[in-house]
Design an enzyme around this catalytic site. Structure first.
Site, PDB file in Angstrom:
ATOM      1  N   TYR A 270       2.664  10.057  -0.178  1.00  0.00           N
ATOM      2  CA  TYR A 270       3.760   9.461   0.584  1.00  0.00           C
ATOM      3  C   TYR A 270       5.119   9.797  -0.032  1.00  0.00           C
ATOM      4  CZ  TYR A 270       0.135   6.439   2.693  1.00  0.00           C
ATOM      5  OH  TYR A 270      -0.981   5.946   3.327  1.00  0.00           O
TER       6      TYR A 270
ATOM      7  N   ASP B 228       0.836  -1.200   0.000  1.00  0.00           N
ATOM      8  CA  ASP B 228       0.000   0.000   0.000  1.00  0.00           C
ATOM      9  C   ASP B 228       0.869   1.248   0.000  1.00  0.00           C
ATOM     10  OD1 ASP B 228      -2.930   1.169   0.787  1.00  0.00           O
ATOM     11  OD2 ASP B 228      -1.343   2.258   1.842  1.00  0.00           O
TER      12      ASP B 228
ATOM     13  N   LYS C 130      -3.031   5.996  -4.190  1.00  0.00           N
ATOM     14  CA  LYS C 130      -4.173   6.846  -3.844  1.00  0.00           C
ATOM     15  C   LYS C 130      -4.090   8.210  -4.514  1.00  0.00           C
ATOM     16  CE  LYS C 130      -4.010   4.724   0.738  1.00  0.00           C
ATOM     17  NZ  LYS C 130      -2.568   4.390   0.756  1.00  0.00           N
TER      18      LYS C 130
ATOM     19  N   HIS D 142      -8.073   9.402  -1.554  1.00  0.00           N
ATOM     20  CA  HIS D 142      -7.436   9.383  -0.239  1.00  0.00           C
ATOM     21  C   HIS D 142      -8.314   9.979   0.862  1.00  0.00           C
ATOM     22  CE1 HIS D 142      -3.088   9.119   1.415  1.00  0.00           C
ATOM     23  NE2 HIS D 142      -3.944   8.874   2.376  1.00  0.00           N
TER      24      HIS D 142
END
Length: 264
Positions: free
Chosen positions: A48, A43, A68, A99
């Protein structure tokens, strides 16, 4: 590992590796290590900043990859997904999630319509959401007739999200837990968790992950350390008794640790 079946007929591993706060430069090695341990679900997310590293680590494997759509890209999900795919080195992502709903921006319904188009175009094999509440889910389902396959939400023994889980079950949506072990390690020192762990001769983290799995959730604990990664994965062969699950169910405190979807 028994897979979960989505409402679109596709399947996904129950236990995966979360990569939040994992630096891009370390991500490839961590993902390769996870795949060697036996993980098949990885994931990540655009926000990120580690999609390139995750993609490098998963290259040539049969990993199930989730990424996402970040909040500021809800106006153009197609371009955002193309950017993510380029970083990941993939032609399609296994699961693409919105998200956050960001209801104050008023764009999440149109963003969901665009994600349906991306699924139909084959760029995302399955589509879902993250941090949505029932009213947000109602809005996108009513507008499109397409129900997300999954909703990824903060969920752990002190914040059990029973209302959201009931909605998911009624609509055939998989519940996926982020921060499944809580944050900061305090949950793993809870006397109720420790007692169950001692009873089974297992770690507290394994007990908490096994609790998530016993409820039918997908769970994505983060672990970069090899020992923690292997320890978490070993939860797959731990079966808790009904009394164990009930004891952990009793730890509910309504204790949110992450962001609040309604505040976004």
């Amino acid at each position: 590992m028994t897979d979960l079946t989505f409402n679109d007929g596709r399947t996904m591993p129950r236990l995966g590796l979360g990569t939040w706060k994992l630096p891009d430069g370390q991500a490839a090695a961590v993902v390769r290590r996870a795949l060697d341990v036996g993980y098949r679900l990885i994931d990540t997310a655009a926000i990120y900043g580690n999609e390139r590293g995750v993609g490098d680590g998963a290259q040539g494997s049969e990993a199930f990859v989730t990424t996402k759509l970040w909040n500021n890209r809800q106006g153009d999900p197609a371009a955002a997904l193309d950017e993510s795919l380029a970083l990941l080195g993939l032609d399609a992502v296994d699961l693409y999630l919105m998200h956050w709903p960001v209801p104050s921006a008023g764009r999440y319904v149109d963003a969901w319509k665009a994600m349906v188009d991306l699924r139909d175009a084959g760029k995302a094999r399955s589509i879902g959401v993250s941090n949505f509440l029932p009213e947000h889910l109602d809005a996108i389902i009513e507008a499109t007739g397409v129900t997300p396959v999954l909703n990824q939400i903060e969920l752990h023994p002190r914040y059990q999200r029973r209302e959201e889980r009931a909605y998911h079950e009624a609509h055939g949506i998989v519940t996926q837990s982020w921060s499944p072990l809580g944050q900061g390690g305090d949950l793993l020192r809870d006397p109720g968790i420790v007692a169950v762990a001692q009873k089974h001769g297992r770690s507290a983290a394994q007990v908490v992950i096994a609790w998530h799995l016993a409820h039918g959730f997908s769970v994505i604990p983060k672990a970069a350390d090899p020992e923690h990664m292997s320890d978490n994965f070993a939860a797959l062969d731990l079966t808790l008794g009904e009394d164990d699950v009930a004891a952990i169910d009793a730890l509910e405190r309504g204790e949110r640790m992450g962001e609040d979807a309604l505040a976004m």
